[in-house]
Scaffold this motif. Structure first.
Motif, PDB file in Angstrom:
ATOM      1  N   PRO A 122      10.748   6.869  -8.450  1.00 54.48           N
ATOM      2  CA  PRO A 122      11.234   4.616  -8.824  1.00 54.48           C
ATOM      3  C   PRO A 122      11.340   3.793  -7.682  1.00 54.48           C
ATOM      4  N   ARG A 123      10.771   4.458  -6.245  1.00 55.44           N
ATOM      5  CA  ARG A 123      10.235   3.153  -5.752  1.00 55.44           C
ATOM      6  C   ARG A 123       9.128   2.594  -5.277  1.00 55.44           C
ATOM      7  N   ASN A 124       8.251   4.044  -6.502  1.00 54.93           N
ATOM      8  CA  ASN A 124       6.598   3.309  -6.288  1.00 54.93           C
ATOM      9  C   ASN A 124       6.486   2.128  -7.181  1.00 54.93           C
ATOM     10  N   PHE A 125       4.795   1.866  -6.955  1.00 54.04           N
ATOM     11  CA  PHE A 125       4.355   0.725  -7.362  1.00 54.04           C
ATOM     12  C   PHE A 125       4.315   0.409  -9.342  1.00 54.04           C
ATOM     13  N   MET A 126       3.978   2.046  -9.761  1.00 55.82           N
ATOM     14  CA  MET A 126       4.573   1.789 -11.848  1.00 55.82           C
ATOM     15  C   MET A 126       5.057   1.234 -11.491  1.00 55.82           C
ATOM     16  N   GLN A 127       6.794   2.399 -10.626  1.00 53.39           N
ATOM     17  CA  GLN A 127       7.421   2.454 -11.865  1.00 53.39           C
ATOM     18  C   GLN A 127       8.614   1.504 -11.580  1.00 53.39           C
ATOM     19  N   GLN A 128       8.368   0.393 -10.104  1.00 52.90           N
ATOM     20  CA  GLN A 128       8.543  -0.805 -10.055  1.00 52.90           C
ATOM     21  C   GLN A 128       8.448  -1.659 -11.317  1.00 52.90           C
ATOM     22  N   ALA A 129       7.238  -1.725 -11.550  1.00 56.39           N
ATOM     23  CA  ALA A 129       6.009  -2.670 -12.726  1.00 56.39           C
ATOM     24  C   ALA A 129       6.734  -2.079 -14.028  1.00 56.39           C
ATOM     25  N   THR A 158       1.295  -8.223  -7.905  1.00 55.34           N
ATOM     26  CA  THR A 158       2.301  -8.415  -7.256  1.00 55.34           C
ATOM     27  C   THR A 158       2.671 -10.326  -6.883  1.00 55.34           C
ATOM     28  N   LEU A 159       0.871 -10.635  -7.336  1.00 59.39           N
ATOM     29  CA  LEU A 159       1.746 -12.347  -7.510  1.00 59.39           C
ATOM     30  C   LEU A 159       3.008 -12.845  -8.119  1.00 59.39           C
ATOM     31  N   PHE A 160       3.651 -12.136  -9.300  1.00 63.24           N
ATOM     32  CA  PHE A 160       4.393 -11.442 -10.291  1.00 63.24           C
ATOM     33  C   PHE A 160       5.529 -11.919  -9.685  1.00 63.24           C
ATOM     34  N   PHE A 161       5.569 -11.200  -8.042  1.00 62.79           N
ATOM     35  CA  PHE A 161       6.809 -11.058  -6.999  1.00 62.79           C
ATOM     36  C   PHE A 161       7.265 -12.676  -6.175  1.00 62.79           C
ATOM     37  N   GLU A 168       0.615  -1.611  -0.055  1.00 63.59           N
ATOM     38  CA  GLU A 168      -0.038  -0.038   0.533  1.00 63.59           C
ATOM     39  C   GLU A 168       0.451   1.152   0.474  1.00 63.59           C
ATOM     40  N   LEU A 169       1.769   1.333   0.669  1.00 64.39           N
ATOM     41  CA  LEU A 169       2.798   2.427   1.017  1.00 64.39           C
ATOM     42  C   LEU A 169       3.809   2.759  -0.525  1.00 64.39           C
ATOM     43  N   MET A 170       3.675   1.477  -1.033  1.00 61.84           N
ATOM     44  CA  MET A 170       4.210   1.609  -2.329  1.00 61.84           C
ATOM     45  C   MET A 170       3.711   2.328  -3.736  1.00 61.84           C
ATOM     46  N   LYS A 171       2.915   1.947  -3.434  1.00 67.63           N
ATOM     47  CA  LYS A 171       1.895   2.210  -3.968  1.00 67.63           C
ATOM     48  C   LYS A 171       1.490   3.891  -4.258  1.00 67.63           C
ATOM     49  N   SER A 172       1.502   3.843  -2.848  1.00 68.71           N
ATOM     50  CA  SER A 172       1.275   5.542  -2.205  1.00 68.71           C
ATOM     51  C   SER A 172       2.639   6.288  -3.042  1.00 68.71           C
ATOM     52  N   LEU A 173       3.545   6.434  -3.169  1.00 65.29           N
ATOM     53  CA  LEU A 173       4.712   6.819  -3.096  1.00 65.29           C
ATOM     54  C   LEU A 173       4.362   7.604  -4.538  1.00 65.29           C
ATOM     55  N   PRO A 174       5.073   9.059  -4.861  1.00 63.77           N
ATOM     56  CA  PRO A 174       4.754   9.781  -5.815  1.00 63.77           C
ATOM     57  C   PRO A 174       5.095   9.398  -7.128  1.00 63.77           C
ATOM     58  N   ALA A 175       3.962   9.369  -8.355  1.00 63.54           N
ATOM     59  CA  ALA A 175       4.501   8.073  -9.240  1.00 63.54           C
ATOM     60  C   ALA A 175       5.928   9.065 -10.085  1.00 63.54           C
ATOM     61  N   ASP A 176       6.713  10.048  -9.231  1.00 66.51           N
ATOM     62  CA  ASP A 176       7.600   9.789 -10.448  1.00 66.51           C
ATOM     63  C   ASP A 176       8.926   9.359  -9.430  1.00 66.51           C
TER      64      ASP A 176
END
Ligand code: C2O
Length: 568
Positions: A157-164, A345-348, A147-155
């Motif tokens: 690099p640790r943000n959920f989509m950035q990691q994807a 997240t199941l990827f991980f 949840e915290l990863m998803k709420s990091l700012p979009a830019d």
């Protein structure tokens, strides 16, 4: 494009201290820079030098790609590991079918500073639990971290989509190979499959741990190689959890049993899924994984085209589980497509199990070599953002031991070690009485139907010693497929039973399979299938030929260049 190849690694030592450089001519007229320790003067000898190319660029790394703080050191002669990508040379990629740019952009944020990553001293181990055995408390922690990863700012690099997108960028042909803008970096279908994914999970795990301030946090592994864990773990299928993803095949939610031989359609014999899964694991981890190359995948270094050839686990259970989880559509989002798979997240959880299988395979090897010693493998660099959002350069050599990397797996049973598949028909001369044409007269062939051929064995009646010294391998070369398709074909040897959906028998020699990519291109690759034990089990070691059956199961136009037996 400049017509040369450069082999290097980037360090922060002054250029003045570096040794002399020599350019070696390579086949295809490319040039390779290497260090010649024996030269005493500062002369640069250049053969077949491309006039348009400026020497200064060579020394400064193709026009100073990495900026002034990062100077070059040149690897030892002939060393040609793939260099870490230059993020400024990341492009969105093109759909080669339409010629249009891709509708996703997975390039990472840029950073001015790159640090050479050193594994931190291990003070406390991170613990990776089996997902089906995880406690409520653990699940709550994991959910909170995501949840915290998803709420990091979009830019960030640790943000959920950035990691994807990290996954997307390394496999959707968006990075140029440093030194050759015509070649792309692809970390699948080659010997970087295990180490690259190990690094990817390593930083993902550390980012999650940092977000919840738990430095012992470890990712859960989906224990799909064990009947106890062959259902999608409950933590991922709970629709009110941040771990949930709605883009999955609805028929494969619990209580469906995971099919490690999934070929795009549900199993014809559901009661056989578990025995199939177990013999499949035996094949991937033991029978067909004797040589390093067969387990890890084929060599991929500077100047090579992507996709030299996947290892047993990558092309088998690993790919099957991706497409089994993803939506039942042609493109299979999220898990079933390379560009989108990191969004689930199941990827991980899935890859934590792949990572664990690497360790299990190494443990089962006993005194046999557990990894390549080729410096083109060990010295390969990748870039990742770490838990502090610092861009770091990592190397394959640091991935050889998960304990040194500071994490360990929950100990679970390894049930498939004894699941050696049994012969369906155990008799010699199956091939010579089959009436099938010889391989020479059939290849190259389009695999739009079942193909049966006779393949000659250059050696027969091999002694025990011969067999210990050299594995007999069936190589299938010039496999050409469309990278935008999910592709699968199965390979059988001396199979008289014409049900290609029964797989727990010695006659089943394995598969080729590939997940779709967002971009579309022709992929050309090869596979190798170990035959030594299989031929013993079928009792046909004295035969001059084997009968090989290729069964297409999924995926656009597949063509095959040739097939033969080798001994290595
Ligand atoms: Cu990078 Cu399982 O894929």
């Amino acid at each position: 494009m400049a017509a040369f190849l450069v082999s290097w690694s980037i360090v922060t030592t002054p250029l003045a201290k570096q040794s002399q450089f020599v350019l070696h001519e390579k086949r295809n007229n490319r040039l390779l820079v290497s260090c010649d320790q024996n030269q005493t003067d500062n002369k640069i000898s250049i053969e077949n030098f491309d006039e348009k190319f400026e020497r200064r660029n060579l020394l400064l790394g193709m026009g100073g790609l990495y900026g002034a703080s990062n100077l070059l050191s040149i690897s030892p002669a002939f060393a040609t590991p793939i260099a870490a990508p230059d993020f400024t040379k990341c492009s969105r990629g093109t759909n080669l079918n339409t010629g249009q740019p891709l509708d996703v952009n997975c390039c990472p944020p840029l950073s001015t500073e790159i640090i050479d990553y050193k594994l931190p001293p291990v003070t406390k181990m991170r613990f990776r639990p089996a997902a089906h055995l995880a406690t409520e408390e653990y699940i709550a922690k994991f959910e909170r971290a995501v949840e915290l990863m998803k709420s990091l700012p979009a830019d960030d690099p640790r943000n959920f989509m950035q990691q994807a997108n990290v996954h997307c960028a390394y496999c959707n042909l968006t990075y140029e190979q440093v030194g050759d803008s015509d070649l792309r970096i692809q970390i699948h279908n080659c010997w970087h499959f295990f180490p690259w994914h190990r690094w990817y999970l390593y930083f993902y795990e550390r980012i999650l741990g940092k977000l919840i301030d738990d430095h012992t946090f470890g990712l859960p592994f989906w224990n799909w190689d064990n009947p106890e864990g062959m259902v999608m773990p409950a933590m991922f299928s709970n629709s009110s959890s941040p771990l949930y993803n709605s883009r999955r095949n609805v028929n494969h939610l619990p209580p469906a049993t995971a099919d490690l031989a999934f070929s795009g359609k549900d199993a014809k014999h559901p009661s056989k899924i578990i025995p199939h899964n177990l013999t499949l694991m035996y094949r991937e981890m033991i029978r067909h994984a004797r040589h390093l190359e067969d387990f890890y995948g084929a060599k991929y270094s500077t100047g090579s085209k992507p996709n030299p050839g996947p290892g047993t686990v990558e092309r088998g259970s690993h790919t099957a589980m991706h497409s089994w989880v993803g939506e039942a559509t042609r493109t299979g989002e999220d898990m079933g497509n390379f560009y989108s798979t990191g969004r689930d997240t199941l990827f991980f959880g899935h890859h934590a199990n792949v990572d664990r299988l690497w360790t299990v395979w190494q443990d089962l090897r006993g005194s046999k070599s557990k990894h390549f010693t080729d410096t083109d493998w060990l010295n390969t660099n990748f870039l990742f953002y770490d838990e502090n959002a610092q861009l770091v350069r990592v190397k394959v050599a640091d991935t050889l031991d998960n304990i040194k990397m500071g994490y360990d797996f929950q100990k679970v049973d390894i049930p498939w070690q004894k699941n050696k598949p049994k012969a369906h028909v155990k008799k010699s001369k199956v091939a010579s009485t089959s009436g099938a044409p010889s391989a020479d007269s059939v290849f190259p062939v389009k695999l739009d139907k079942v193909v049966k051929v006779l393949v000659p064995r250059p050696q027969k009646s091999r002694s025990k010693k011969d067999k210990e010294n050299e594995e007999e391998l069936l190589t299938i070369e010039g496999i050409e497929v469309d990278s935008a398709e999910f592709v699968k074909f199965d390979v059988f040897v001396n199979d008289e039973d014409d049900d290609p959906y029964v797989l727990d028998k010695a006659e089943y020699a394995g598969c080729f399979s590939q997940l779709p990519h967002k971009n579309s291109s022709r992929v050309k690759t090869k596979i190798r299938l170990g035959l030594t034990e299989l031929l013993e089990d079928l009792d046909c070691e004295d035969d001059e030929y084997i009968l090989v059956t290729l069964v297409p199961k999924a995926g656009g136009e597949i063509s095959i260049g040739g097939i033969k037996i080798i001994y290595v």
